[in-house]
Design an enzyme around this catalytic site. Structure first.
Site, PDB file in Angstrom:
ATOM      1  N   HIS A   1      49.840  -9.592 -12.775  1.00 44.45           N
ATOM      2  CA  HIS A   1      51.290  -9.488 -12.747  1.00 44.45           C
ATOM      3  C   HIS A   1      51.927 -10.478 -13.685  1.00 44.45           C
ATOM      4  CE1 HIS A   1      51.858 -12.804  -9.878  1.00 44.45           C
ATOM      5  NE2 HIS A   1      50.942 -12.263  -9.130  1.00 44.45           N
TER       6      HIS A   1
ATOM      7  N   HIS B   1      49.608 -22.386  -9.453  1.00 49.58           N
ATOM      8  CA  HIS B   1      50.008 -22.875 -10.779  1.00 49.58           C
ATOM      9  C   HIS B   1      50.694 -24.224 -10.707  1.00 49.58           C
ATOM     10  CE1 HIS B   1      54.496 -21.634 -11.232  1.00 49.58           C
ATOM     11  NE2 HIS B   1      54.209 -21.598  -9.965  1.00 49.58           N
TER      12      HIS B   1
ATOM     13  N   GLU C   1      61.026 -25.941  -9.328  1.00 48.64           N
ATOM     14  CA  GLU C   1      61.346 -24.699  -8.625  1.00 48.64           C
ATOM     15  C   GLU C   1      61.897 -24.988  -7.229  1.00 48.64           C
ATOM     16  OE1 GLU C   1      57.795 -22.380  -8.428  1.00 48.64           O
ATOM     17  OE2 GLU C   1      57.273 -22.702 -10.517  1.00 48.64           O
TER      18      GLU C   1
ATOM     19  N   HIS D   1      59.157 -27.181  -5.297  1.00 50.39           N
ATOM     20  CA  HIS D   1      57.933 -27.476  -6.021  1.00 50.39           C
ATOM     21  C   HIS D   1      58.361 -28.077  -7.345  1.00 50.39           C
ATOM     22  CE1 HIS D   1      56.696 -24.174  -3.171  1.00 50.39           C
ATOM     23  NE2 HIS D   1      55.978 -25.213  -2.800  1.00 50.39           N
TER      24      HIS D   1
ATOM     25  N   HIS E   1      51.115 -25.719  -6.722  1.00 53.32           N
ATOM     26  CA  HIS E   1      51.468 -24.965  -5.515  1.00 53.32           C
ATOM     27  C   HIS E   1      50.903 -23.563  -5.641  1.00 53.32           C
ATOM     28  CE1 HIS E   1      54.740 -24.580  -8.426  1.00 53.32           C
ATOM     29  NE2 HIS E   1      54.965 -23.382  -7.946  1.00 53.32           N
TER      30      HIS E   1
HETATM   31 FE   LIG Z   1      55.925 -21.648  -8.732  1.00 53.59          FE
END
Ligand SMILES: [Fe+2]
Length: 453
Positions: A306, A349, A355, A379, A385
């Site tokens: 994705h 990642h 974020e 994050h 995370h």
């Molecule tokens: Fe993320």
């Protein structure tokens, strides 16, 4: 031989077919609207005398000399010029509304954090006193970065008005309904909708259905715009026609009133004897807007893997660096998952961007438990995370038939700048102390032998 002057009769549409009452469709359009007939000058901006004895005034949202495709300004025709809506200022304190830079000595911002919903309040709280800053990033004085807030509103502003010279506000309701009565018209807002209130626009906030709770992204920088779609083409994601800007609305009301101004991170109040919401007509492209998130058309993967979550960007506020946003507003909503031989949830990642997420309703696919509607997570820059153990094991072993992610709507305020926690976020809000334990029981599967484990 005589030819008829109009040989063909065309069938003409009625004006504004299908448009929601009280709003005009489009994002960044050059709108024009008048609450009284003939109040808007035609063919010019500044006649020697305006109709109805109105005063002409320009509200500039960009520098006069900004490139024409970014230039935003609105001409207002109002009962009194704005200089009459302002006297001397005195500073006041709104202790829960913080601005960057705001680094608290005994708070550790380095970490992965998650919060339960901040409880709805039964205290009398307005849009101003009910704003609770969670994080801030950048520097309000140099117009870079942002702050994230939770609002808890139980009381309407009556003869009190507000504007932020520091920022535009992106509002994401989660519970309750609010009315934003602005200089340029009225926006009614409920969960699953968002609104943008531009920098400098005067308004009051009324409770239509309370208590109200929601999220705010305070954008200190360049305005939100729609992201470029690249090879996706001219359609899908957020479509321009689905954004709605209110028609002109005004009141001619004498009453002792206050106007509170956020300016360089500080709050100031001035006293006037009438309502400043007195714009009878206006035209221009600098205006408040709302958008129904249920109109967001997600685009995604249809065979394997994705794309990066940027595929779900609703709005982006550019920084000076191409492709590196001051803020992206990203929406994770209902969609079909069809990818073959693919780990379907968001992968593990680390990210240079920071974020901040919020849950509007339902369940988020990377975290089936613990991220509740009304809750938030952070994050921060370069902190790892990803899915918790249950999400990982579930997705790794699932039968990969087409599956609909239903009843889910979360969002992200993603910024290129690290986000610092306020004391409220670290000490008063319901922080989940055990959040990082969600990755504790992820197993080492590697044993040196080939093959899936
Ligand atoms: Fe993320």
């Amino acid at each position: 031989m005589n030819r008829p002057t109009h040989p063909h009769k065309m069938v003409q549409a009625a004006t504004a077919a299908g448009t929601t009452e009280g709003y005009m469709p489009g994002f960044g359009n050059d709108f024009e609207t008048e609450a009284l007939p003939g109040a808007l000058p035609q063919g010019m901006n500044s006649p020697q005398k305006c109709n109805y004895g109105l005063y002409g005034e320009q509200l500039s949202g960009t520098a006069f000399t900004a490139p024409s495709h970014q230039n935003e300004r609105t001409w207002c025709y109002r009962i009194r010029p704005s200089v009459k809506h302002s006297h001397r200022y005195e500073k006041i304190d709104l202790p829960y509304w913080k601005s960057a830079p705001h680094v608290v000595d005994d708070v550790v911002s380095l970490g992965q954090y998650r919060w339960d919903p901040v409880p709805l309040s039964d205290q009398p709280l307005t849009w101003l006193t009910g704003m609770r800053t969670m994080t801030s990033a950048g520097d309000v004085n140099t117009q870079v970065g942002m702050a994230s807030h939770i609002y808890l509103v139980t009381e309407s502003m009556v003869d009190d008005y507000f504007f932020s010279a520091d920022s535009e506000l992106l509002i994401v309701p989660q519970e309750g309904r609010l009315r934003f009565a602005t200089e340029l018209g009225i926006i009614d807002l409920e969960p699953k909708e968002i609104a943008i209130i531009p920098r400098g626009l005067v308004y009051r906030v009324e409770v239509l259905e309370g208590p109200a709770r929601g999220f705010v992204c305070e954008n200190y920088g360049q305005k939100f715009e729609l992201p470029g779609r690249g090879p996706i083409g001219a359609n899908c994601m957020a479509n321009r026609r689905d954004f709605k800007t209110p028609v002109a609305a005004f009141e001619d009301r004498d009453a002792a009133s206050t106007v509170t101004i956020k300016w360089c991170g500080q709050f100031h109040v001035t006293h006037i004897d009438h309502s400043p919401l007195d714009v009878v007509a206006w035209h221009g492209n600098y205006a408040p807007v709302k958008y129904d998130l249920r109109n967001y058309c997600p685009v995604g993967s249809i065979l394997f893997d994705h794309p990066d979550p940027s595929i779900f960007t609703v709005l982006t506020a550019p920084s000076g660096v191409p492709g590196t946003a001051n803020i992206d507003f990203v929406l994770f909503r209902e969609r079909w998952m069809v990818m073959e031989d693919t780990f379907r949830p968001p992968w593990y990642h680390k990210n240079i961007m920071s974020e901040l997420m919020g849950n509007i309703y339902g369940q988020y696919d990377a975290k089936p438990q613990g991220f509740a509607p009304g809750g938030m997570s952070l994050h921060n820059m370069m902190l790892p995370h990803g899915p918790d153990k249950n999400a990982f094991e579930g997705a790794s072993n699932a039968d990969l038939k087409p599956e609909k992610l239903d009843n889910t709507m979360s969002f992200m305020f993603e910024t290129r700048f690290p986000q610092h926690l306020t004391a409220f976020a670290a000490k008063e809000a319901p922080l989940q102390d055990d959040y990082i334990d969600c990755w504790a029981d992820i197993e080492k599967k590697f044993d040196g032998t080939p093959g899936p484990k």
